[in-house]
Design a protein around this motif. Structure first.
Motif, short mmCIF file in Angstrom:
data_model
loop_
_atom_site.label_atom_id
_atom_site.label_comp_id
_atom_site.label_asym_id
_atom_site.label_seq_id
_atom_site.Cartn_x
_atom_site.Cartn_y
_atom_site.Cartn_z
N ALA A 288 21.24 43.82 52.47
CA ALA A 288 20.55 42.88 53.34
C ALA A 288 19.61 41.99 52.52
O ALA A 288 19.43 40.81 52.82
N PHE A 289 18.99 42.57 51.50
CA PHE A 289 18.26 41.80 50.50
C PHE A 289 18.43 42.48 49.15
O PHE A 289 18.34 43.70 49.05
N VAL A 290 18.68 41.67 48.11
CA VAL A 290 18.92 42.20 46.78
C VAL A 290 18.13 41.36 45.77
O VAL A 290 18.28 40.13 45.72
N MET A 291 17.29 42.04 44.98
CA MET A 291 16.62 41.38 43.86
C MET A 291 17.20 42.00 42.59
O MET A 291 17.05 43.18 42.33
N MET A 292 17.86 41.16 41.79
CA MET A 292 18.62 41.64 40.64
C MET A 292 17.76 41.87 39.41
O MET A 292 16.70 41.25 39.24
N ASN A 293 18.24 42.73 38.54
CA ASN A 293 17.78 42.75 37.15
C ASN A 293 18.44 41.60 36.40
O ASN A 293 19.48 41.08 36.81
N GLY A 294 17.84 41.22 35.29
CA GLY A 294 18.39 40.13 34.49
C GLY A 294 18.60 40.53 33.04
O GLY A 294 18.27 41.64 32.62
N VAL A 295 19.13 39.58 32.28
CA VAL A 295 19.38 39.77 30.85
C VAL A 295 18.20 39.16 30.09
O VAL A 295 17.88 37.99 30.29
N PRO A 296 17.54 39.92 29.23
CA PRO A 296 16.44 39.33 28.45
C PRO A 296 16.91 38.10 27.67
O PRO A 296 17.98 38.11 27.07
N ASN A 297 16.12 37.04 27.73
CA ASN A 297 16.45 35.79 27.05
C ASN A 297 17.86 35.31 27.41
O ASN A 297 18.61 34.81 26.56
N SER A 298 18.21 35.45 28.65
CA SER A 298 19.56 35.15 29.11
C SER A 298 19.88 33.66 28.99
O SER A 298 19.03 32.81 29.30
N PRO A 299 21.09 33.34 28.57
CA PRO A 299 21.54 31.95 28.73
C PRO A 299 21.68 31.66 30.22
O PRO A 299 21.83 32.58 31.04
N PRO A 300 21.68 30.38 30.62
CA PRO A 300 21.72 30.05 32.05
C PRO A 300 22.94 30.59 32.78
O PRO A 300 22.90 30.79 33.99
N ASN A 301 24.03 30.82 32.04
CA ASN A 301 25.27 31.22 32.72
C ASN A 301 25.45 32.73 32.82
O ASN A 301 26.50 33.18 33.24
N ARG A 302 24.43 33.53 32.47
CA ARG A 302 24.54 34.97 32.68
C ARG A 302 23.63 35.39 33.84
O ARG A 302 23.86 34.97 34.95
N TYR A 303 22.66 36.24 33.59
CA TYR A 303 21.75 36.68 34.64
C TYR A 303 20.32 36.43 34.17
O TYR A 303 19.73 37.25 33.46
N VAL A 304 19.77 35.28 34.56
CA VAL A 304 18.39 34.98 34.21
C VAL A 304 17.48 35.91 35.01
O VAL A 304 17.66 36.07 36.23
N PRO A 305 16.52 36.57 34.36
CA PRO A 305 15.65 37.52 35.08
C PRO A 305 14.90 36.85 36.23
O PRO A 305 14.60 35.65 36.20
N VAL A 306 14.59 37.66 37.24
CA VAL A 306 13.80 37.19 38.37
C VAL A 306 12.34 37.10 37.93
O VAL A 306 11.74 38.09 37.52
N ILE A 307 11.79 35.89 38.01
CA ILE A 307 10.40 35.64 37.61
C ILE A 307 9.76 34.72 38.64
O ILE A 307 10.40 33.78 39.14
N ASP A 308 8.51 34.99 39.00
CA ASP A 308 7.72 34.10 39.87
C ASP A 308 8.45 33.79 41.17
O ASP A 308 8.50 32.64 41.63
N SER A 309 8.99 34.80 41.80
CA SER A 309 9.73 34.59 43.05
C SER A 309 9.01 35.28 44.20
O SER A 309 8.37 36.32 44.02
N LYS A 310 9.13 34.70 45.39
CA LYS A 310 8.41 35.22 46.56
C LYS A 310 9.38 35.49 47.70
O LYS A 310 10.23 34.66 48.03
N VAL A 311 9.21 36.67 48.29
CA VAL A 311 10.02 37.08 49.43
C VAL A 311 9.04 37.50 50.51
O VAL A 311 8.41 38.55 50.42
N ASN A 312 8.87 36.64 51.53
CA ASN A 312 7.84 36.96 52.52
C ASN A 312 8.25 36.56 53.93
O ASN A 312 9.07 35.68 54.14
N ASN A 313 7.66 37.29 54.89
CA ASN A 313 7.83 37.02 56.31
C ASN A 313 9.29 37.06 56.77
O ASN A 313 9.70 36.32 57.67
N ASN A 314 10.07 37.93 56.17
CA ASN A 314 11.44 38.13 56.61
C ASN A 314 11.53 39.35 57.52
O ASN A 314 10.72 40.27 57.44
N THR A 315 12.55 39.37 58.37
CA THR A 315 12.74 40.44 59.34
C THR A 315 14.06 41.13 59.09
O THR A 315 15.10 40.47 58.95
#
Length: 754
Positions: A288-315
């Motif tokens: 229903a909600f997924v926050m992924m792990n990322g690849v350190p120093n990832s190129p844009p086409n892999r998995y850029v780590p989740v940084i400075d993201s907000k998840v709020n007021n969801n039901t």
């Protein structure tokens, strides 16, 4: 000036002389093999319009498509069906990379099952380039071949920062594709992940768009997704690449359907707010909600780590899974950082803890989240239990209410519905024909009487065989619509066949077999016979196969005689084999191992084998293969329950050297089976963190389970070898089972161990 045109020649002549404010009206009727280039330049005050004489009565069929190039153009009221594009797009907002459409609009058009017949040939249905274009109130349904349904392309500077608006479209059902490349909407590509697209996707209705894991694949920056509804979609809105995405006020309705998901967050500065999720059952990447792990120093086409993201007021109401640090492995080792999960409401009536923590969550700040009274979490801070009541609002949605909820949950009046999206004049009703939905046709025993009756049948019909009747086929029966064959009475009818197969499922076909005996004694002396096969040609339509209370015997005229054999480029939604007897067979019950390119493709989504007796079968009873490391698909899902395997797997031509061969299956449940004098279950575990359950099985002079691949899945997931199957009394059978009354004396009911 308005002018009706009736041919391609007239259309081209009209386009060459058109002026701002003019319209081209396509005459009612079928336009066969019509490749239209609508290239012109209108103005904001005087756009140029291409329109149907009457909405829905201009049908573009065969090898047809439309290219739009120029400024201030409007296309309205066209229908594409009964064909496929000869190029890579049905409707494209450009003629070439240099000449594209700007400030233009596509509205009230229909693309319905306009599929290339080759399943694995890629095309797109709508490709959007240029700037300031609007795509609205279109009806887009039934994409079945490889390729994204709608894309926003950023491959030239002139298509970036585009300010496109995609709104009020109806995206109708897209069946499971069984491979990567089945997205419904993609904005950008991995090559342009850091480019700003600035596309608004608003108030669209996604109706069972199940092509693959990513319903929407966001692959660029600064896009907005608002007020969209995802109805029973098996997948997620995925921020695959790109930053600064806003996901606001969307609705995800699962209704408890398998693999239904919500939002998956990857990359930086993402905002997920005010979204409503209900009845979502998906796990891992489709929670229903997924926050992924990322690849350190990832190129844009892999998995850029989740940084400075907000998840709020969801039901979240009655959703099964919320995951943090999903996908954590040696490569994706960077946990989310400087992010927030705040003031969300989580209510679940049946599951206490819906949170899965796959890595360090110290980089996520949890604040002010509300849990229902019976819910809990191992997350130490930021959650408070509250007494929550659900009440329906004026729109009919369940709204959580509690004194501790600071901001009342509201659903925007702009939320997409089935009624306020798409066109008003093209039906959204399902056209699928279900098995057992037609008339009953009685067929006399004899030579090729089954072949002849099928030619007179319609989709959904039930073909009733005489009790104890003998049927001989000298021609293979082609199944090109859903049909059921069953014996009317207790004594099974007998079908024999002189071709290499009895039934061939073709495109559009599904098959149900009930209470019939299949005898291979008269089959030709060739290797590779089968009772049922799929077409050797690519099949664009998914099929279903149900076998219940049947008997299959005497299939040893030559080696590799299978009950079911499929071809590459075919895909089954469901194969169910229940309450049946298989004996003296030189091949397999189901050979589902033809997608061997190792790109994540496979041949069946759900496979069920339950309450069957299998004796003297030389091949592997089941061969099920899904190779490669692609993570875009869910299946296969497998259940093997309450079967007896007696002398299975010892044939010289059994290259798998196993009673059951499983490779890359994503969810496996093997329980309450007896293996007597049989080879092992061979299981290779691969990508996707598969769920593996092997429980309560008994071995008698049989090989133990053999597991290869990534062993961490055995340790970290739901590997279960529960030692509870200790005596015959715990082995219960359904009343329909052919095993009822069978002697099990003398079996060593030991536990199947690793």
């Amino acid at each position: 000036m308005n002018k009706i045109v009736s041919s391609i020649e007239e259309f081209n002549e009209r386009v060459s002389n058109i002026q701002p404010g003019d319209s081209i009206i396509l005459a009612n009727g079928v336009w066969k093999n019509a490749e239209l280039l609508f290239e012109a330049n209108g103005t904001a005050e005087k756009p140029i319009t291409l329109i149907a004489e009457e909405k829905g009565k201009v049908i573009l069929e065969g090898a047809s498509n439309l290219q739009i190039a120029g400024d201030y153009l409007i296309v309205k009221g066209l229908v594409f069906k009964n064909g496929y594009t000869p190029t890579n797009a049905v409707i494209s907002f450009r003629k070439s990379r240099e000449k594209m459409a700007n400030n233009s609009r596509l509205t009230e058009c229909v693309i319905d099952n306009f599929n290339n017949p080759e399943r694995q040939v890629q095309d797109y249905w709508i490709t959007i380039y240029g700037k300031n274009n609007r795509i609205d109130h279109n009806h887009i349904t039934g994409k079945k071949n490889l390729g994204v349904t709608m894309i926003v392309g950023l491959d030239t500077e002139e298509s970036r920062k585009n300010n496109h608006k995609i709104d009020h479209n109806y995206f109708g059902p897209r069946p499971t594709y069984g491979n990567n490349g089945g997205e419904t909407l993609r904005i950008g590509t991995s090559h342009h992940a850091l480019e700003n697209s600035n596309t608004l996707v608003e108030s669209n209705y996604f109706d069972r768009t199940n092509g693959e894991h990513e319903i929407i694949s966001n692959k660029s920056c600064q896009n907005t997704f608002k007020y969209n509804t995802f109805f029973e979609c098996t997948g997620t809105l995925t921020m695959r690449h790109g930053n600064e995405t806003l996901v606001d006020g969307n609705m995800f309705i699962g209704n408890g359907k398998p693999s239904t998901g919500g939002v998956r967050v990857i990359n930086e500065k993402q905002t997920v707010t005010n979204n409503y999720h209900i009845g979502l059952t998906g796990y891992r990447f489709r929670g229903a909600f997924v926050m992924m792990n990322g690849v350190p120093n990832s190129p844009p086409n892999r998995y850029v780590p989740v940084i400075d993201s907000k998840v709020n007021n969801n039901t979240f109401i009655n959703c099964d899974n919320i995951l943090f640090g999903a996908g954590s492995d040696e490569e994706r080792s960077q946990a989310p950082r400087t992010s927030e999960f705040s003031e969300n409401i989580i209510y679940n009536e049946s599951k206490e803890d819906i949170f899965t923590i796959d890595d360090d969550i110290s980089g996520i700040k949890f604040l002010g989240n509300i849990l229902g009274e019976n819910s809990k979490t191992t997350i130490k801070e930021g959650f408070e239990n509250a007494k929550i009541q659900l009440t329906k609002n004026e729109q009919g949605f369940l709204i959580p209410n509690s004194d501790k909820i600071k901001t009342k949950v509201t659903i925007s009046p702009k939320i997409a519905t089935k009624d306020n999206t798409g066109t008003t004049w093209y039906s959204k009703s399902d056209n699928d024909i279900a098995l057992n939905s037609g008339k009953t046709l009685k067929v006399e025993a004899g030579i090729n009487t089954l072949f002849e009756i099928v030619k007179k049948s319609s989709g959904g019909d039930i073909i009733a065989l005489e009790e104890g009747g003998n049927y001989l086929l000298t021609k293979a029966v082609k199944i090109n619509h859903p049909l059921t064959f069953k014996t009317s009475g207790k004594v099974k009818a007998i079908i024999q066949f002189e071709r290499m197969m009895a039934f061939e499922i073709e495109n559009g076909g599904s098959l149900s077999l009930e209470n019939i005996t299949f005898d291979g004694a008269k089959s030709p002396d060739y290797a590779g016979n089968s009772v049922i096969s799929t077409s050797k040609k690519s099949m664009i339509d998914n099929y279903k196969l149900f076998i219940d209370k049947c008997e299959f015997k005497n299939m040893v005229v030559n080696h590799s005689f299978d009950v079911l054999r499929v071809s590459k480029g075919t895909f089954a939604d469901t194969i169910s084999v229940q309450n049946s007897i298989f004996k003296n067979i030189s091949g397999s019950i189901a050979a589902l191992d033809k997608e061997t390119d190792d790109i994540g493709a496979y041949n069946v989504e759900y496979f069920l084998m339950k309450n069957n007796a299998i004796t003297d079968l030389q091949g592997a009873a089941l061969r099920l293969y899904r190779g490669g490391k692609d993570e875009s698909t869910f299946g296969p899902f497998l259940e093997i329950d309450h079967n007896i395997f007696d002398n299975v797997g010892f044939g010289k031509k059994n290259k798998y050297n196993a009673a059951i061969s499983l490779y890359g299956v994503q969810e496996t449940d093997i329980k309450d089976n007896i293996f007597k004098d049989s080879k092992a279950i061979n299981m290779h575990l691969v990508v996707g963190e598969p769920i593996v359950k092997v429980r309560n099985n008994a071995l008698s002079n049989s090989e133990k389970l053999k597991v290869t691949g990534d062993q961490k899945y055995l340790v970290e997931n739901q590997w279960n070898l529960a030692p509870t199957f200790s005596d015959k009394s715990s082995y219960t059978l359904s009343e329909d089972s052919p095993l009822k009354g069978k002697a099990t004396d003398g079996l060593d009911l030991g536990i199947l161990k690793q």
